[in-house]
Design a protein around this motif. Structure first.
Motif, PDB file in Angstrom:
ATOM      1  N   PRO A 184       0.796  -1.192  -0.097  1.00  0.00           N
ATOM      2  CA  PRO A 184       0.030   0.047   0.009  1.00  0.00           C
ATOM      3  C   PRO A 184       0.880   1.263   0.022  1.00  0.00           C
ATOM      4  CG  PRO A 184      -0.151  -0.939   1.993  1.00  0.00           C
ATOM      5  CD  PRO A 184       0.745  -1.941   1.265  1.00  0.00           C
ATOM      6  N   LYS A 185       0.366   2.289  -0.514  1.00  0.00           N
ATOM      7  CA  LYS A 185       1.062   3.668  -0.643  1.00  0.00           C
ATOM      8  C   LYS A 185       0.102   4.683   0.285  1.00  0.00           C
ATOM      9  CE  LYS A 185       0.156   3.466  -4.965  1.00  0.00           C
ATOM     10  NZ  LYS A 185       0.013   1.915  -5.225  1.00  0.00           N
ATOM     11  N   PRO A 186       0.842   5.611   0.856  1.00  0.00           N
ATOM     12  CA  PRO A 186       0.227   6.741   1.841  1.00  0.00           C
ATOM     13  C   PRO A 186      -0.874   7.270   1.121  1.00  0.00           C
ATOM     14  CG  PRO A 186       2.775   7.428   1.342  1.00  0.00           C
ATOM     15  CD  PRO A 186       2.268   5.887   0.788  1.00  0.00           C
ATOM     16  N   LEU A 187      -1.658   8.088   1.712  1.00  0.00           N
ATOM     17  CA  LEU A 187      -2.918   9.082   1.460  1.00  0.00           C
ATOM     18  C   LEU A 187      -1.894  10.178   0.813  1.00  0.00           C
ATOM     19  CD1 LEU A 187      -5.591   8.657   3.516  1.00  0.00           C
ATOM     20  CD2 LEU A 187      -5.571   8.118   1.316  1.00  0.00           C
ATOM     21  N   ASN A 188      -2.721  11.200  -0.122  1.00  0.00           N
ATOM     22  CA  ASN A 188      -2.003  12.273  -0.251  1.00  0.00           C
ATOM     23  C   ASN A 188      -2.672  13.459   0.304  1.00  0.00           C
ATOM     24  OD1 ASN A 188      -4.319  12.437  -1.963  1.00  0.00           O
ATOM     25  ND2 ASN A 188      -3.114  12.269  -3.805  1.00  0.00           N
ATOM     26  N   GLN A 189      -3.428  13.182   1.293  1.00  0.00           N
ATOM     27  CA  GLN A 189      -3.978  14.155   2.130  1.00  0.00           C
ATOM     28  C   GLN A 189      -4.321  13.615   3.672  1.00  0.00           C
ATOM     29  OE1 GLN A 189      -7.907  13.036  -0.306  1.00  0.00           O
ATOM     30  NE2 GLN A 189      -8.375  14.453   1.285  1.00  0.00           N
ATOM     31  N   THR A 190      -4.677  14.563   4.626  1.00  0.00           N
ATOM     32  CA  THR A 190      -4.689  14.232   5.848  1.00  0.00           C
ATOM     33  C   THR A 190      -6.177  13.846   6.025  1.00  0.00           C
ATOM     34  OG1 THR A 190      -5.354  16.637   6.396  1.00  0.00           O
ATOM     35  CG2 THR A 190      -2.984  15.825   6.648  1.00  0.00           C
ATOM     36  N   LEU A 191      -6.526  13.326   7.267  1.00  0.00           N
ATOM     37  CA  LEU A 191      -7.866  12.875   7.792  1.00  0.00           C
ATOM     38  C   LEU A 191      -8.557  13.950   8.223  1.00  0.00           C
ATOM     39  CD1 LEU A 191      -7.378   9.335   9.434  1.00  0.00           C
ATOM     40  CD2 LEU A 191      -7.766   9.846   6.873  1.00  0.00           C
ATOM     41  N   PRO A 192      -9.807  14.401   7.932  1.00  0.00           N
ATOM     42  CA  PRO A 192     -10.492  15.435   8.451  1.00  0.00           C
ATOM     43  C   PRO A 192     -10.690  15.267  10.092  1.00  0.00           C
ATOM     44  CG  PRO A 192     -11.999  13.987   7.324  1.00  0.00           C
ATOM     45  CD  PRO A 192     -10.657  13.469   6.886  1.00  0.00           C
ATOM     46  N   ASN A 193     -10.890  16.388  10.624  1.00  0.00           N
ATOM     47  CA  ASN A 193     -11.257  16.377  12.066  1.00  0.00           C
ATOM     48  C   ASN A 193     -12.322  16.172  12.356  1.00  0.00           C
ATOM     49  OD1 ASN A 193     -10.452  16.314  14.802  1.00  0.00           O
ATOM     50  ND2 ASN A 193     -10.287  18.618  14.987  1.00  0.00           N
ATOM     51  N   LEU A 194     -13.293  15.181  12.034  1.00  0.00           N
ATOM     52  CA  LEU A 194     -14.453  14.869  12.166  1.00  0.00           C
ATOM     53  C   LEU A 194     -14.799  13.497  12.830  1.00  0.00           C
ATOM     54  CD1 LEU A 194     -15.947  15.628   8.492  1.00  0.00           C
ATOM     55  CD2 LEU A 194     -16.111  16.957  10.535  1.00  0.00           C
ATOM     56  N   ASP A 195     -15.741  13.254  13.560  1.00  0.00           N
ATOM     57  CA  ASP A 195     -15.947  12.142  14.595  1.00  0.00           C
ATOM     58  C   ASP A 195     -16.498  10.854  13.941  1.00  0.00           C
ATOM     59  OD1 ASP A 195     -18.377  13.172  14.606  1.00  0.00           O
ATOM     60  OD2 ASP A 195     -18.686  13.003  16.544  1.00  0.00           O
ATOM     61  N   ILE A 196     -17.028  10.885  12.792  1.00  0.00           N
ATOM     62  CA  ILE A 196     -17.735   9.601  12.350  1.00  0.00           C
ATOM     63  C   ILE A 196     -16.837   9.177  10.804  1.00  0.00           C
ATOM     64  CG2 ILE A 196     -19.698   8.671  11.559  1.00  0.00           C
ATOM     65  CD1 ILE A 196     -19.888   9.192  14.366  1.00  0.00           C
ATOM     66  N   VAL A 197     -16.635   8.091  10.956  1.00  0.00           N
ATOM     67  CA  VAL A 197     -16.045   7.668   9.520  1.00  0.00           C
ATOM     68  C   VAL A 197     -16.966   6.377   9.201  1.00  0.00           C
ATOM     69  CG1 VAL A 197     -14.447   5.838  10.921  1.00  0.00           C
ATOM     70  CG2 VAL A 197     -14.020   6.706   8.606  1.00  0.00           C
ATOM     71  N   PHE A 198     -17.170   6.137   7.888  1.00  0.00           N
ATOM     72  CA  PHE A 198     -18.088   5.189   7.371  1.00  0.00           C
ATOM     73  C   PHE A 198     -17.716   4.966   5.813  1.00  0.00           C
ATOM     74  CE2 PHE A 198     -19.817   9.298   6.300  1.00  0.00           C
ATOM     75  CZ  PHE A 198     -20.284   9.290   5.071  1.00  0.00           C
ATOM     76  N   THR A 199     -18.357   3.795   5.509  1.00  0.00           N
ATOM     77  CA  THR A 199     -18.164   3.657   3.856  1.00  0.00           C
ATOM     78  C   THR A 199     -19.481   4.087   3.108  1.00  0.00           C
ATOM     79  OG1 THR A 199     -16.888   1.557   4.459  1.00  0.00           O
ATOM     80  CG2 THR A 199     -17.891   1.881   2.366  1.00  0.00           C
ATOM     81  N   PRO A 200     -19.217   5.018   2.350  1.00  0.00           N
ATOM     82  CA  PRO A 200     -20.293   5.673   1.468  1.00  0.00           C
ATOM     83  C   PRO A 200     -21.139   4.169   0.866  1.00  0.00           C
ATOM     84  CG  PRO A 200     -18.398   6.775   1.163  1.00  0.00           C
ATOM     85  CD  PRO A 200     -17.848   5.497   1.911  1.00  0.00           C
ATOM     86  N   ASP A 201     -22.554   4.593   0.660  1.00  0.00           N
ATOM     87  CA  ASP A 201     -23.248   3.510   0.159  1.00  0.00           C
ATOM     88  C   ASP A 201     -22.889   3.377  -1.190  1.00  0.00           C
ATOM     89  OD1 ASP A 201     -25.210   1.766   0.749  1.00  0.00           O
ATOM     90  OD2 ASP A 201     -26.892   2.932   0.247  1.00  0.00           O
ATOM     91  N   SER A 202     -22.563   4.415  -2.023  1.00  0.00           N
ATOM     92  CA  SER A 202     -22.669   4.196  -3.612  1.00  0.00           C
ATOM     93  C   SER A 202     -21.082   4.576  -4.141  1.00  0.00           C
ATOM     94  CB  SER A 202     -23.756   4.863  -4.290  1.00  0.00           C
ATOM     95  OG  SER A 202     -23.593   6.385  -3.983  1.00  0.00           O
TER      96      SER A 202
END
Length: 300
Positions: free
Chosen positions: A27-45
């Motif tokens: 795997p390769k690193p992301l090219n951006q940071t994670l947002p400072n929000l409290d819920i992570v999820f998998t989008p439905d579509s």
């Protein structure tokens, strides 16, 4: 001279092919940071993305991040580290749910081990670099502790019996394991077994799936005709949601649960929060599944 050039070209071609292969294998690193929000999820579509939102934002802000750069597949089984600094999941180039453990840090960097064991289900971060996870064997599944820094298994927590399929598990704050499994392989009933550690205490076994301990270790949330919670010490059981709900995940206070509810009319999965003390329910009106609650958010 021509032969030398020919051989050099072959070696260069082999090196290039090997480089490309290794780049797709790891795997390769992301090219951006994670947002400072409290819920992570998998989008439905959305394929190849993970979503972030807030449990309290009336504007229902959503940030989508592409994870296709990391690997072809990222599992929808995502959890937060207790300190909120990274998420834990699995990656694979040929399977959408099973795979190898990976930590995605707030700054976009990743931690993975080239010799880590293959498995499925959620990966629970216990401290810093130590995680607990299911290791899939040819005949026997296990639950282990694994250090992502040293890439070494540090403790065996549970060893399944031959033919037993461990599907999911959760650890309480005091170390009590609750296991979702089929004791008869792929054709048996799906049950949850809570392995109580008290002297002379019998294991609590019942039909259900998707177990998760509350942070305070009092209640276990699970799915059985909707979301239920059980106190294995008192035997109390409460129905939290209707039958179309699944994937419960506690907040840090052990009073709120976020889960996925199927909207049959719109034919989508929605993220919903309920208060187990008051029964109040809030629909986030976000199409997604597999939500996880960040117990500590970072300062902006």
């Amino acid at each position: 001279m021509r032969k030398a050039v020919y051989y050099i070209a072959i070696v260069a071609f082999v090196i290039l092919g090997l480089t490309i292969f290794l780049c797709t294998l790891f795997p390769k690193p992301l090219n951006q940071t994670l947002p400072n929000l409290d819920i992570v999820f998998t989008p439905d579509s959305s394929v190849g993305q993970i979503g972030f939102t807030s449990s309290n934002d009336p504007n229902k802000k959503i940030v989508l991040i592409s994870v296709a750069r990391i690997s072809k597949y990222i599992s929808s089984e995502i959890t937060w580290s207790p300190d909120g600094k990274y998420i834990a999941t699995r990656y694979s180039n040929h399977h959408p749910d099973d795979g190898y453990p990976i930590l995605i840090h707030q700054n976009g960097k990743i931690t993975f081990c080239r010799n880590s064991p293959w498995g499925h289900g959620k990966i629970w971060v216990l401290s810093d670099s130590v995680v607990s996870m299911i290791v899939s064997g040819e005949t026997i599944d296990r639950i282990v502790k694994f250090d992502m820094d040293t890439c070494q298994e540090t403790e065996n927590l549970y060893t399944g019996k031959p033919g037993e399929s461990i599907r999911e598990f959760t650890l309480s704050s005091s170390g009590v394991i609750a296991i979702e499994h089929r004791k008869e392989g792929i054709i048996g009933e799906i049950k949850i077994s809570i392995l109580l550690q008290q002297e002379d205490a019998k294991d609590v076994v019942f039909l259900g799936s998707n177990p998760m301990w509350a942070p305070n270790g009092e209640w276990l949330a699970y799915v059985s005709d909707g979301i239920r919670i059980i106190n294995p010490y008192s035997g109390d059981i409460q129905q939290i949601s209707p039958a179309t709900a699944n994937s419960p995940y506690w907040d840090s206070s052990s009073s709120l649960i976020i889960f996925t509810r199927i909207n049959k009319e719109l034919k989508i999965s929605e993220l919903v929060i309920t208060n187990i003390d008051t029964g109040d329910t809030k629909n986030l009106s976000i199409a997604g599944y597999g939500p996880a609650w960040r117990w500590e958010t970072l300062n902006p």
